[in-house]
Write a protein that holds these residues in place. Structure first.
Motif, PDB file in Angstrom:
ATOM      1  N   TYR A 111      85.461  49.340  -0.032  1.00 19.48           N
ATOM      2  CA  TYR A 111      84.076  49.037   0.302  1.00 19.48           C
ATOM      3  C   TYR A 111      83.959  47.547   0.538  1.00 19.48           C
ATOM      4  O   TYR A 111      84.797  46.751   0.105  1.00 19.48           O
ATOM      5  N   ALA A 114      77.529  44.816   2.603  1.00 21.43           N
ATOM      6  CA  ALA A 114      76.874  44.984   3.895  1.00 21.43           C
ATOM      7  C   ALA A 114      76.591  43.648   4.573  1.00 21.43           C
ATOM      8  O   ALA A 114      76.481  43.594   5.805  1.00 21.43           O
ATOM      9  N   GLN A 120      82.742  44.585   9.011  1.00 20.80           N
ATOM     10  CA  GLN A 120      82.286  45.769   9.746  1.00 20.80           C
ATOM     11  C   GLN A 120      82.909  45.814  11.135  1.00 20.80           C
ATOM     12  O   GLN A 120      82.973  46.882  11.748  1.00 20.80           O
ATOM     13  N   LEU A 130      83.441  54.441   8.523  1.00 20.87           N
ATOM     14  CA  LEU A 130      82.340  54.250   7.588  1.00 20.87           C
ATOM     15  C   LEU A 130      81.928  55.607   7.037  1.00 20.87           C
ATOM     16  O   LEU A 130      81.663  56.536   7.790  1.00 20.87           O
ATOM     17  N   GLU A 132      79.707  55.865   3.928  1.00 19.84           N
ATOM     18  CA  GLU A 132      78.340  55.789   3.420  1.00 19.84           C
ATOM     19  C   GLU A 132      77.979  54.360   3.069  1.00 19.84           C
ATOM     20  O   GLU A 132      78.837  53.497   2.938  1.00 19.84           O
ATOM     21  N   ARG A 133      76.696  54.155   2.925  1.00 18.76           N
ATOM     22  CA  ARG A 133      76.154  52.887   2.437  1.00 18.76           C
ATOM     23  C   ARG A 133      75.493  53.198   1.107  1.00 18.76           C
ATOM     24  O   ARG A 133      74.717  54.144   0.997  1.00 18.76           O
ATOM     25  N   ARG A 134      75.820  52.403   0.077  1.00 21.71           N
ATOM     26  CA  ARG A 134      75.302  52.679  -1.260  1.00 21.71           C
ATOM     27  C   ARG A 134      75.026  51.357  -1.979  1.00 21.71           C
ATOM     28  O   ARG A 134      75.842  50.444  -1.930  1.00 21.71           O
ATOM     29  N   ASP A 140      74.977  45.703  -2.055  1.00 19.38           N
ATOM     30  CA  ASP A 140      74.720  46.671  -0.994  1.00 19.38           C
ATOM     31  C   ASP A 140      76.058  46.882  -0.294  1.00 19.38           C
ATOM     32  O   ASP A 140      76.538  45.991   0.419  1.00 19.38           O
ATOM     33  N   ARG A 141      76.667  48.038  -0.528  1.00 17.26           N
ATOM     34  CA  ARG A 141      78.052  48.232  -0.106  1.00 17.26           C
ATOM     35  C   ARG A 141      78.204  49.300   0.971  1.00 17.26           C
ATOM     36  O   ARG A 141      77.560  50.354   0.936  1.00 17.26           O
ATOM     37  N   LEU A 142      79.119  49.016   1.885  1.00 18.62           N
ATOM     38  CA  LEU A 142      79.532  49.976   2.898  1.00 18.62           C
ATOM     39  C   LEU A 142      80.887  50.520   2.474  1.00 18.62           C
ATOM     40  O   LEU A 142      81.836  49.756   2.259  1.00 18.62           O
ATOM     41  N   HIS A 143      80.974  51.835   2.339  1.00 17.83           N
ATOM     42  CA  HIS A 143      82.198  52.492   1.891  1.00 17.83           C
ATOM     43  C   HIS A 143      82.960  53.033   3.099  1.00 17.83           C
ATOM     44  O   HIS A 143      82.370  53.715   3.952  1.00 17.83           O
TER      45      HIS A 143
END
Length: 148
Positions: A111, A114, A120, A130, A132-134, A140-143
């Motif tokens: 991750y 964001a 990205q 990508l 999910e975003r959580r 604020d993380r992009l997995h």
């Protein structure tokens, strides 16, 4: 191509911290918090065999890899800003693939914050998708995941 990447030793801990701090420091202001890798217990991670380094005689790249039953987690990848543009990150990411395959793991996960928008752009070029975003606390993380 990745022959120069090796497990870190206790003697590498100061360099691991220095490279990690140099790589992540520019993001503090942007994301508003200290990135997690900067607060890691580098000595414990090295002792656990999770850290790999590249650069001789000066360490310029660092990986922290955590094997799980069904995937390899790429906890951190850091390239010293002075080594940017020299292919260090590309070699480190290729090593992650090699390591996952050597461990018989079918997937790599990671991750990124964001607000680290450069990542990205980078990870999809290396086959990461990508998932999910959580939000996790202040992060604020992009997995991402990559099947092998």
């Amino acid at each position: 191509m990745t022959d120069d990447i090796r497990p870190a030793t206790a003697a590498d801990v100061p360099a691991v911290k220095a490279v990690t701090d140099a790589a992540y420091h520019p993001y503090i202001e942007r994301i508003g918090v200290v990135p997690v890798p900067m607060e890691a217990d580098h000595a414990a991670e090295v002792a656990a065999g999770r850290v790999y380094v590249t650069g001789d005689p000066v360490v310029v790249g660092v990986l922290v890899l955590v094997p799980h039953e069904d995937h390899l987690f790429l906890d951190s990848v850091a390239v010293h800003p002075e080594a940017a543009g020299q292919g260090v990150g590309r070699r480190l990411l290729a090593f992650v693939d090699e390591r996952a395959r050597a461990l018989g793991l079918p997937e790599i996960r990671l991750y990124t914050n964001a607000m680290m928008w450069e990542n990205q752009q980078i990870y999809p070029r290396y086959g990461y998708e990508l998932v999910e975003r959580r939000v996790d606390g202040p992060y604020d993380r992009l997995h991402y995941r990559k099947g092998l």
